[in-house]
Motif scaffolding. Structure first.
Motif, PDB file in Angstrom:
ATOM      1  N   ALA A  22       0.829  -1.203   0.000  1.00  0.00           N
ATOM      2  CA  ALA A  22       0.000   0.000   0.000  1.00  0.00           C
ATOM      3  C   ALA A  22       0.865   1.256   0.000  1.00  0.00           C
ATOM      4  O   ALA A  22       0.592   2.207  -0.741  1.00  0.00           O
ATOM      5  CB  ALA A  22      -0.943  -0.009   1.202  1.00  0.00           C
ATOM      6  N   PHE A  23       1.891   1.260   0.829  1.00  0.00           N
ATOM      7  CA  PHE A  23       2.780   2.418   0.908  1.00  0.00           C
ATOM      8  C   PHE A  23       3.493   2.622  -0.426  1.00  0.00           C
ATOM      9  O   PHE A  23       3.617   3.744  -0.923  1.00  0.00           O
ATOM     10  CB  PHE A  23       3.803   2.217   2.031  1.00  0.00           C
ATOM     11  CG  PHE A  23       4.327   3.489   2.595  1.00  0.00           C
ATOM     12  CD1 PHE A  23       3.773   4.047   3.738  1.00  0.00           C
ATOM     13  CD2 PHE A  23       5.383   4.155   1.983  1.00  0.00           C
ATOM     14  CE1 PHE A  23       4.253   5.233   4.256  1.00  0.00           C
ATOM     15  CE2 PHE A  23       5.873   5.336   2.494  1.00  0.00           C
ATOM     16  CZ  PHE A  23       5.304   5.879   3.635  1.00  0.00           C
ATOM     17  N   TYR A  24       3.962   1.508  -1.026  1.00  0.00           N
ATOM     18  CA  TYR A  24       4.662   1.572  -2.306  1.00  0.00           C
ATOM     19  C   TYR A  24       3.741   2.121  -3.398  1.00  0.00           C
ATOM     20  O   TYR A  24       4.133   2.992  -4.165  1.00  0.00           O
ATOM     21  CB  TYR A  24       5.179   0.181  -2.690  1.00  0.00           C
ATOM     22  CG  TYR A  24       5.904   0.149  -4.007  1.00  0.00           C
ATOM     23  CD1 TYR A  24       7.227   0.585  -4.098  1.00  0.00           C
ATOM     24  CD2 TYR A  24       5.278  -0.304  -5.164  1.00  0.00           C
ATOM     25  CE1 TYR A  24       7.897   0.560  -5.307  1.00  0.00           C
ATOM     26  CE2 TYR A  24       5.940  -0.337  -6.371  1.00  0.00           C
ATOM     27  CZ  TYR A  24       7.249   0.104  -6.445  1.00  0.00           C
ATOM     28  OH  TYR A  24       7.905   0.085  -7.637  1.00  0.00           O
ATOM     29  N   ARG A  25       2.502   1.613  -3.467  1.00  0.00           N
ATOM     30  CA  ARG A  25       1.553   2.093  -4.474  1.00  0.00           C
ATOM     31  C   ARG A  25       1.264   3.579  -4.293  1.00  0.00           C
ATOM     32  O   ARG A  25       1.226   4.336  -5.269  1.00  0.00           O
ATOM     33  CB  ARG A  25       0.251   1.298  -4.404  1.00  0.00           C
ATOM     34  CG  ARG A  25       0.309  -0.055  -5.072  1.00  0.00           C
ATOM     35  CD  ARG A  25      -1.074  -0.669  -5.192  1.00  0.00           C
ATOM     36  NE  ARG A  25      -1.711  -0.886  -3.907  1.00  0.00           N
ATOM     37  CZ  ARG A  25      -1.638  -2.005  -3.206  1.00  0.00           C
ATOM     38  NH1 ARG A  25      -0.930  -3.010  -3.648  1.00  0.00           N
ATOM     39  NH2 ARG A  25      -2.263  -2.111  -2.054  1.00  0.00           N
ATOM     40  N   LYS A  26       1.091   3.984  -3.048  1.00  0.00           N
ATOM     41  CA  LYS A  26       0.805   5.391  -2.768  1.00  0.00           C
ATOM     42  C   LYS A  26       1.981   6.272  -3.197  1.00  0.00           C
ATOM     43  O   LYS A  26       1.789   7.303  -3.840  1.00  0.00           O
ATOM     44  CB  LYS A  26       0.530   5.572  -1.272  1.00  0.00           C
ATOM     45  CG  LYS A  26       0.153   6.969  -0.871  1.00  0.00           C
ATOM     46  CD  LYS A  26      -0.139   7.036   0.610  1.00  0.00           C
ATOM     47  CE  LYS A  26      -0.390   8.455   1.048  1.00  0.00           C
ATOM     48  NZ  LYS A  26      -0.562   8.558   2.493  1.00  0.00           N
ATOM     49  N   ARG A  27       3.192   5.829  -2.873  1.00  0.00           N
ATOM     50  CA  ARG A  27       4.380   6.606  -3.249  1.00  0.00           C
ATOM     51  C   ARG A  27       4.549   6.627  -4.763  1.00  0.00           C
ATOM     52  O   ARG A  27       4.872   7.656  -5.344  1.00  0.00           O
ATOM     53  CB  ARG A  27       5.625   6.019  -2.580  1.00  0.00           C
ATOM     54  CG  ARG A  27       6.851   6.894  -2.803  1.00  0.00           C
ATOM     55  CD  ARG A  27       8.054   6.403  -2.061  1.00  0.00           C
ATOM     56  NE  ARG A  27       8.506   5.181  -2.693  1.00  0.00           N
ATOM     57  CZ  ARG A  27       9.326   4.314  -2.131  1.00  0.00           C
ATOM     58  NH1 ARG A  27       9.750   4.511  -0.913  1.00  0.00           N
ATOM     59  NH2 ARG A  27       9.700   3.237  -2.763  1.00  0.00           N
ATOM     60  N   LYS A  28       4.330   5.500  -5.417  1.00  0.00           N
ATOM     61  CA  LYS A  28       4.462   5.403  -6.868  1.00  0.00           C
ATOM     62  C   LYS A  28       3.475   6.354  -7.550  1.00  0.00           C
ATOM     63  O   LYS A  28       3.833   7.032  -8.507  1.00  0.00           O
ATOM     64  CB  LYS A  28       4.199   3.956  -7.295  1.00  0.00           C
ATOM     65  CG  LYS A  28       4.672   3.619  -8.661  1.00  0.00           C
ATOM     66  CD  LYS A  28       6.130   3.356  -8.617  1.00  0.00           C
ATOM     67  CE  LYS A  28       6.542   2.601  -9.853  1.00  0.00           C
ATOM     68  NZ  LYS A  28       7.968   2.608 -10.003  1.00  0.00           N
ATOM     69  N   GLN A  29       2.264   6.401  -7.020  1.00  0.00           N
ATOM     70  CA  GLN A  29       1.253   7.298  -7.579  1.00  0.00           C
ATOM     71  C   GLN A  29       1.680   8.754  -7.416  1.00  0.00           C
ATOM     72  O   GLN A  29       1.542   9.559  -8.332  1.00  0.00           O
ATOM     73  CB  GLN A  29      -0.105   7.062  -6.909  1.00  0.00           C
ATOM     74  CG  GLN A  29      -1.227   7.863  -7.517  1.00  0.00           C
ATOM     75  CD  GLN A  29      -1.499   7.473  -8.959  1.00  0.00           C
ATOM     76  OE1 GLN A  29      -1.451   6.307  -9.304  1.00  0.00           O
ATOM     77  NE2 GLN A  29      -1.770   8.444  -9.796  1.00  0.00           N
ATOM     78  N   THR A  30       2.231   9.090  -6.269  1.00  0.00           N
ATOM     79  CA  THR A  30       2.711  10.446  -6.028  1.00  0.00           C
ATOM     80  C   THR A  30       3.846  10.792  -6.991  1.00  0.00           C
ATOM     81  O   THR A  30       3.875  11.889  -7.555  1.00  0.00           O
ATOM     82  CB  THR A  30       3.196  10.593  -4.566  1.00  0.00           C
ATOM     83  OG1 THR A  30       2.128  10.251  -3.697  1.00  0.00           O
ATOM     84  CG2 THR A  30       3.672  12.002  -4.277  1.00  0.00           C
ATOM     85  N   GLU A  31       4.757   9.851  -7.197  1.00  0.00           N
ATOM     86  CA  GLU A  31       5.872  10.084  -8.126  1.00  0.00           C
ATOM     87  C   GLU A  31       5.363  10.269  -9.546  1.00  0.00           C
ATOM     88  O   GLU A  31       5.851  11.123 -10.280  1.00  0.00           O
ATOM     89  CB  GLU A  31       6.858   8.914  -8.080  1.00  0.00           C
ATOM     90  CG  GLU A  31       7.677   8.863  -6.821  1.00  0.00           C
ATOM     91  CD  GLU A  31       8.545   7.613  -6.726  1.00  0.00           C
ATOM     92  OE1 GLU A  31       8.520   6.771  -7.659  1.00  0.00           O
ATOM     93  OE2 GLU A  31       9.260   7.491  -5.718  1.00  0.00           O
ATOM     94  N   MET A  32       4.388   9.460  -9.946  1.00  0.00           N
ATOM     95  CA  MET A  32       3.842   9.592 -11.305  1.00  0.00           C
ATOM     96  C   MET A  32       3.163  10.930 -11.480  1.00  0.00           C
ATOM     97  O   MET A  32       3.263  11.553 -12.543  1.00  0.00           O
ATOM     98  CB  MET A  32       2.881   8.446 -11.590  1.00  0.00           C
ATOM     99  CG  MET A  32       3.578   7.123 -11.793  1.00  0.00           C
ATOM    100  SD  MET A  32       2.445   5.754 -12.034  1.00  0.00           S
ATOM    101  CE  MET A  32       1.690   6.206 -13.578  1.00  0.00           C
ATOM    102  N   ASN A  33       2.494  11.389 -10.436  1.00  0.00           N
ATOM    103  CA  ASN A  33       1.818  12.679 -10.520  1.00  0.00           C
ATOM    104  C   ASN A  33       2.805  13.831 -10.629  1.00  0.00           C
ATOM    105  O   ASN A  33       2.523  14.844 -11.236  1.00  0.00           O
ATOM    106  CB  ASN A  33       0.898  12.892  -9.324  1.00  0.00           C
ATOM    107  CG  ASN A  33      -0.300  11.986  -9.362  1.00  0.00           C
ATOM    108  OD1 ASN A  33      -0.647  11.443 -10.407  1.00  0.00           O
ATOM    109  ND2 ASN A  33      -0.942  11.804  -8.224  1.00  0.00           N
ATOM    110  N   SER A  34       3.978  13.672 -10.033  1.00  0.00           N
ATOM    111  CA  SER A  34       4.979  14.744 -10.107  1.00  0.00           C
ATOM    112  C   SER A  34       5.959  14.529 -11.254  1.00  0.00           C
ATOM    113  O   SER A  34       6.914  15.275 -11.411  1.00  0.00           O
ATOM    114  CB  SER A  34       5.732  14.862  -8.782  1.00  0.00           C
ATOM    115  OG  SER A  34       6.466  13.683  -8.535  1.00  0.00           O
TER     116      SER A  34
END
Length: 175
Positions: free
Chosen positions: A85-97
């Motif tokens: 869950a943490f990895y997916r959340k971070r990955k999504q944040t990175e993709m957004n930026s």
């Protein structure tokens, strides 16, 4: 698995929702869980966040544990799910930026292997981590991930084949 009488006593305390008992149990196994967390997240602070989330979930959901002998497997499953869950959340944040992923260097150290593991699909990566970094048997992995043993075996084999291609520098990671 409950390894000793002290673990059995501690589990009784955990079942009575004694937060200190949960913290003590996790602390005794912190290096094992840390390796799993690091393989997913590669960031000390993120792994610490996952530890805290896991402790809270174990404390709050201990009533869902059906058999005491599967306590460690149950906690490991919670920890892995928190990492995911943490990895997916971070990955999504990175993709957004729109950040670029870091380049992997050639295989020279364990860190390089972990970077190469990041190129695998999650279903292959987690099985390789549990088998080779944590030493779980295929049957234990099947219990942790709630998969048939045959699925664990095939994903392990396929993941190793893909990882071998990555390490050897092959561009076609799909085989």
């Amino acid at each position: 698995m409950i390894a000793s009488i002290s673990d059995s006593i501690r589990l009784k305390k955990i079942k009575k929702q004694d937060m200190n008992a949960v913290v003590d149990w996790i602390d005794e196994r912190k290096s094992k869980f840390y390796k799993i967390g690091w393989a997913y997240l590669k960031n000390h602070h993120d792994v610490e966040d996952v530890f805290h989330n896991t402790i809270i979930k174990v404390h709050d959901k201990i009533g869902q544990l059906k058999e005491d002998r599967y306590f460690e497997t149950w906690v490991t499953s919670i920890f892995i799910n928190e990492c995911r869950a943490f990895y997916r959340k971070r990955k999504q944040t990175e993709m957004n930026s729109l950040q670029e992923p870091m380049d992997s260097s050639p295989l020279e150290t364990t860190v390089d292997v972990l970077e190469d593991l990041d190129q695998l699909d999650e279903i292959h990566k987690e099985i390789i981590i549990l088998k080779y970094l944590q030493g779980y048997s295929q049957k234990e992995i099947a219990l942790i991930l709630k998969l048939p043993v045959g699925t664990v075996k095939s994903r392990l084999h396929r993941g190793i084949m893909i990882l071998r291609k990555i390490i050897e520098g092959g561009e076609d990671n799909g085989l």
